[in-house]
Design a protein around this motif. Sequence first.
Motif, PDB file in Angstrom:
ATOM      1  N   PRO A  83       5.279  41.779 -24.294  1.00  0.00           N
ATOM      2  CA  PRO A  83       4.754  40.561 -25.201  1.00  0.00           C
ATOM      3  C   PRO A  83       4.731  39.561 -24.174  1.00  0.00           C
ATOM      4  CG  PRO A  83       7.134  41.254 -25.381  1.00  0.00           C
ATOM      5  CD  PRO A  83       6.449  42.182 -24.783  1.00  0.00           C
ATOM      6  N   LYS A  84       3.950  38.403 -24.334  1.00  0.00           N
ATOM      7  CA  LYS A  84       3.965  37.445 -23.608  1.00  0.00           C
ATOM      8  C   LYS A  84       5.019  36.269 -23.900  1.00  0.00           C
ATOM      9  CE  LYS A  84       0.589  33.892 -21.831  1.00  0.00           C
ATOM     10  NZ  LYS A  84      -0.957  33.163 -21.847  1.00  0.00           N
ATOM     11  N   LEU A  85       5.730  36.007 -22.679  1.00  0.00           N
ATOM     12  CA  LEU A  85       6.853  35.261 -22.969  1.00  0.00           C
ATOM     13  C   LEU A  85       6.658  33.787 -22.691  1.00  0.00           C
ATOM     14  CD1 LEU A  85       9.493  37.547 -20.646  1.00  0.00           C
ATOM     15  CD2 LEU A  85       9.054  37.408 -23.194  1.00  0.00           C
ATOM     16  N   PRO A  86       7.037  32.909 -23.176  1.00  0.00           N
ATOM     17  CA  PRO A  86       6.737  31.477 -23.428  1.00  0.00           C
ATOM     18  C   PRO A  86       7.389  30.881 -21.954  1.00  0.00           C
ATOM     19  CG  PRO A  86       8.646  31.969 -24.688  1.00  0.00           C
ATOM     20  CD  PRO A  86       8.180  33.144 -24.504  1.00  0.00           C
ATOM     21  N   GLN A  87       6.625  30.054 -21.224  1.00  0.00           N
ATOM     22  CA  GLN A  87       7.225  29.684 -20.029  1.00  0.00           C
ATOM     23  C   GLN A  87       8.198  28.673 -20.042  1.00  0.00           C
ATOM     24  OE1 GLN A  87       4.616  26.983 -17.520  1.00  0.00           O
ATOM     25  NE2 GLN A  87       4.764  28.409 -15.951  1.00  0.00           N
ATOM     26  N   ARG A  88       9.391  28.934 -19.713  1.00  0.00           N
ATOM     27  CA  ARG A  88      10.595  27.866 -19.648  1.00  0.00           C
ATOM     28  C   ARG A  88      10.800  27.184 -18.443  1.00  0.00           C
ATOM     29  NH1 ARG A  88      15.232  32.146 -21.412  1.00  0.00           N
ATOM     30  NH2 ARG A  88      14.352  33.061 -19.750  1.00  0.00           N
ATOM     31  N   LEU A  89      10.759  25.743 -18.573  1.00  0.00           N
ATOM     32  CA  LEU A  89      10.992  25.132 -17.261  1.00  0.00           C
ATOM     33  C   LEU A  89      12.436  25.197 -16.926  1.00  0.00           C
ATOM     34  CD1 LEU A  89       8.854  21.850 -18.389  1.00  0.00           C
ATOM     35  CD2 LEU A  89       8.336  23.617 -16.898  1.00  0.00           C
ATOM     36  N   PRO A  90      12.516  25.358 -15.760  1.00  0.00           N
ATOM     37  CA  PRO A  90      13.880  25.418 -15.257  1.00  0.00           C
ATOM     38  C   PRO A  90      14.739  24.157 -15.453  1.00  0.00           C
ATOM     39  CG  PRO A  90      12.417  25.900 -13.434  1.00  0.00           C
ATOM     40  CD  PRO A  90      11.471  25.417 -14.776  1.00  0.00           C
ATOM     41  N   LYS A  91      16.038  24.204 -15.465  1.00  0.00           N
ATOM     42  CA  LYS A  91      16.857  23.136 -16.027  1.00  0.00           C
ATOM     43  C   LYS A  91      17.510  22.847 -14.447  1.00  0.00           C
ATOM     44  CE  LYS A  91      21.119  21.941 -18.393  1.00  0.00           C
ATOM     45  NZ  LYS A  91      21.840  21.194 -17.064  1.00  0.00           N
ATOM     46  N   ALA A  92      17.385  21.420 -14.452  1.00  0.00           N
ATOM     47  CA  ALA A  92      17.892  20.555 -13.090  1.00  0.00           C
ATOM     48  C   ALA A  92      18.693  19.535 -13.614  1.00  0.00           C
ATOM     49  CB  ALA A  92      16.870  20.415 -12.118  1.00  0.00           C
ATOM     50  N   ILE A  93      19.352  19.132 -12.709  1.00  0.00           N
ATOM     51  CA  ILE A  93      20.323  18.141 -13.017  1.00  0.00           C
ATOM     52  C   ILE A  93      20.231  17.101 -12.069  1.00  0.00           C
ATOM     53  CG2 ILE A  93      22.196  19.296 -14.179  1.00  0.00           C
ATOM     54  CD1 ILE A  93      23.816  18.964 -11.629  1.00  0.00           C
ATOM     55  N   GLY A  94      20.303  15.703 -12.312  1.00  0.00           N
ATOM     56  CA  GLY A  94      20.189  14.639 -11.433  1.00  0.00           C
ATOM     57  C   GLY A  94      20.857  14.641 -10.135  1.00  0.00           C
ATOM     58  N   VAL A  95      20.554  13.752  -9.223  1.00  0.00           N
ATOM     59  CA  VAL A  95      21.091  13.612  -7.829  1.00  0.00           C
ATOM     60  C   VAL A  95      22.628  13.364  -8.124  1.00  0.00           C
ATOM     61  CG1 VAL A  95      21.307  12.755  -5.629  1.00  0.00           C
ATOM     62  CG2 VAL A  95      19.102  13.399  -6.601  1.00  0.00           C
ATOM     63  N   ASP A  96      22.891  12.051  -9.018  1.00  0.00           N
ATOM     64  CA  ASP A  96      24.153  11.785  -9.083  1.00  0.00           C
ATOM     65  C   ASP A  96      25.019  12.788  -9.889  1.00  0.00           C
ATOM     66  OD1 ASP A  96      23.262   9.213  -8.102  1.00  0.00           O
ATOM     67  OD2 ASP A  96      22.892   8.544 -10.052  1.00  0.00           O
ATOM     68  N   GLN A  97      24.489  13.520 -10.832  1.00  0.00           N
ATOM     69  CA  GLN A  97      25.279  14.377 -11.369  1.00  0.00           C
ATOM     70  C   GLN A  97      25.579  15.437 -10.412  1.00  0.00           C
ATOM     71  OE1 GLN A  97      22.881  15.553 -15.031  1.00  0.00           O
ATOM     72  NE2 GLN A  97      24.941  15.641 -16.090  1.00  0.00           N
ATOM     73  N   MET A  98      24.526  15.802  -9.645  1.00  0.00           N
ATOM     74  CA  MET A  98      25.093  16.797  -8.638  1.00  0.00           C
ATOM     75  C   MET A  98      25.957  16.451  -7.417  1.00  0.00           C
ATOM     76  SD  MET A  98      24.704  19.852  -7.300  1.00  0.00           S
ATOM     77  CE  MET A  98      22.931  20.386  -8.064  1.00  0.00           C
ATOM     78  N   THR A  99      25.978  15.234  -7.278  1.00  0.00           N
ATOM     79  CA  THR A  99      27.184  14.408  -6.282  1.00  0.00           C
ATOM     80  C   THR A  99      28.311  14.513  -6.871  1.00  0.00           C
ATOM     81  OG1 THR A  99      25.366  13.003  -5.492  1.00  0.00           O
ATOM     82  CG2 THR A  99      28.003  12.577  -5.142  1.00  0.00           C
ATOM     83  N   THR A 100      28.265  14.145  -8.349  1.00  0.00           N
ATOM     84  CA  THR A 100      29.656  14.319  -9.030  1.00  0.00           C
ATOM     85  C   THR A 100      30.261  15.769  -9.031  1.00  0.00           C
ATOM     86  OG1 THR A 100      29.160  12.334 -10.336  1.00  0.00           O
ATOM     87  CG2 THR A 100      30.913  13.688 -11.447  1.00  0.00           C
ATOM     88  N   LEU A 101      29.408  16.633  -9.330  1.00  0.00           N
ATOM     89  CA  LEU A 101      29.865  17.966  -9.370  1.00  0.00           C
ATOM     90  C   LEU A 101      30.453  18.592  -8.063  1.00  0.00           C
ATOM     91  CD1 LEU A 101      29.815  20.438 -11.403  1.00  0.00           C
ATOM     92  CD2 LEU A 101      27.678  21.146 -10.390  1.00  0.00           C
ATOM     93  N   ILE A 102      29.862  18.348  -6.982  1.00  0.00           N
ATOM     94  CA  ILE A 102      30.245  18.803  -5.663  1.00  0.00           C
ATOM     95  C   ILE A 102      31.540  18.154  -5.255  1.00  0.00           C
ATOM     96  CG2 ILE A 102      29.796  18.988  -3.145  1.00  0.00           C
ATOM     97  CD1 ILE A 102      26.697  19.232  -4.140  1.00  0.00           C
ATOM     98  N   GLU A 103      31.689  16.641  -5.565  1.00  0.00           N
ATOM     99  CA  GLU A 103      32.820  15.941  -5.255  1.00  0.00           C
ATOM    100  C   GLU A 103      33.946  16.615  -5.953  1.00  0.00           C
ATOM    101  OE1 GLU A 103      33.389  13.752  -2.984  1.00  0.00           O
ATOM    102  OE2 GLU A 103      31.182  13.471  -2.192  1.00  0.00           O
ATOM    103  N   ALA A 104      33.917  17.122  -7.159  1.00  0.00           N
ATOM    104  CA  ALA A 104      34.946  17.479  -8.047  1.00  0.00           C
ATOM    105  C   ALA A 104      35.665  18.787  -7.433  1.00  0.00           C
ATOM    106  CB  ALA A 104      34.323  17.820  -9.385  1.00  0.00           C
ATOM    107  N   ALA A 105      35.097  19.528  -6.313  1.00  0.00           N
ATOM    108  CA  ALA A 105      35.411  20.509  -5.859  1.00  0.00           C
ATOM    109  C   ALA A 105      36.640  20.068  -4.828  1.00  0.00           C
ATOM    110  CB  ALA A 105      34.412  21.293  -5.059  1.00  0.00           C
ATOM    111  N   GLY A 106      36.582  18.972  -4.422  1.00  0.00           N
ATOM    112  CA  GLY A 106      37.714  18.596  -3.408  1.00  0.00           C
ATOM    113  C   GLY A 106      37.306  18.749  -2.206  1.00  0.00           C
ATOM    114  N   GLY A 107      38.314  18.762  -1.146  1.00  0.00           N
ATOM    115  CA  GLY A 107      37.588  19.131   0.037  1.00  0.00           C
ATOM    116  C   GLY A 107      37.859  18.151   1.115  1.00  0.00           C
ATOM    117  N   GLY A 108      39.111  17.308   0.764  1.00  0.00           N
ATOM    118  CA  GLY A 108      39.440  15.838   1.693  1.00  0.00           C
ATOM    119  C   GLY A 108      40.490  16.491   2.633  1.00  0.00           C
TER     120      GLY A 108
END
Length: 301
Positions: A103-128
């Motif tokens: 069956p032909k599948l509907p094309q699903r657009l990939p989910k991306a988050i904004g640059v600010d959200q990505m920065t927040t996410l990575i910073e939450a890992a710690g690493g200082g």
Amino acid sequence: MHPRTAIERYLRQLAVERGLSKHTAAAYRRDLAAYEAVLEARGVSAVADITADDVAAFHVSLADRELAASSVARHLSSVRGLHRHLIEEGLATENVAADHRPPKLPQRLPKAIGVDQMTTLIEAAGGGVDATPAQLRDRALLELLYATGARITELVSLDVDDVQEDIVRVTGKGNKQRLVPVGRFARRALDAWLVRGRPVFSKKGTSTPALFLGARGGRLSRQNAWLILQAVAERAGVENVSPHTFRHSFATHLLEGGADVRVVQELLGHASVATTQIYTHLTADALRDMYTSAHPRAVHR
């Protein structure tokens, strides 16, 4: 030849010629085992005796199981591939699965988050400066995930020697290798992990060339990498995040920054540029929104 024997030969050929990952090979095996079960229930004991009605019966069995359209499509693709193989090997004269298209599948657009959200996410890992070895690893893992756009399986498969200065050698599907540059944030996080974190973990297990290590000193598993990401996302307050979110964000942010789609294709390890071009829909939407909000005659009042 019995269908089971033919299926085993087909799976071996796939493994050799296409270098399938363990997960993909397991999916083929499950799909074709279900097909064999239907053939056995219908009394088919030789591949030369398989008819279009047998394939139709398998198709109906998939509908009875109420599988998702994507799962039905995968099952039928596996069966069609098997029957093409039978013809190529001279074990059948007619492709009885030819009319059973997924069956032909509907094309699903990939989910991306904004640059600010990505920065927040990575910073939450710690690493200082006062970071624990686990925090150093988690930070390096997320920085590299975003810096390279690699699949999570590709990332946990990296060895220390795959990192050379600001270049990472990634091994993708079909054992194809690609070189991906990394920026100073990822490089700095990697250096901190390799110098201050990895030696602590490596003492807990036997010697391994793996770049990322788990609690017992062995190679970090894909499942544990998932758990690390989920824990960091929860601390950051960012919902619905997966390793593929990093990959999609990597591609989207590059294209929004002006990168050529073919460069992004190479970095992602896509065999076809058509696969990469799905991300251009996202950037086109962003351009449209910007135009609509900025151009004085873009919106009719």
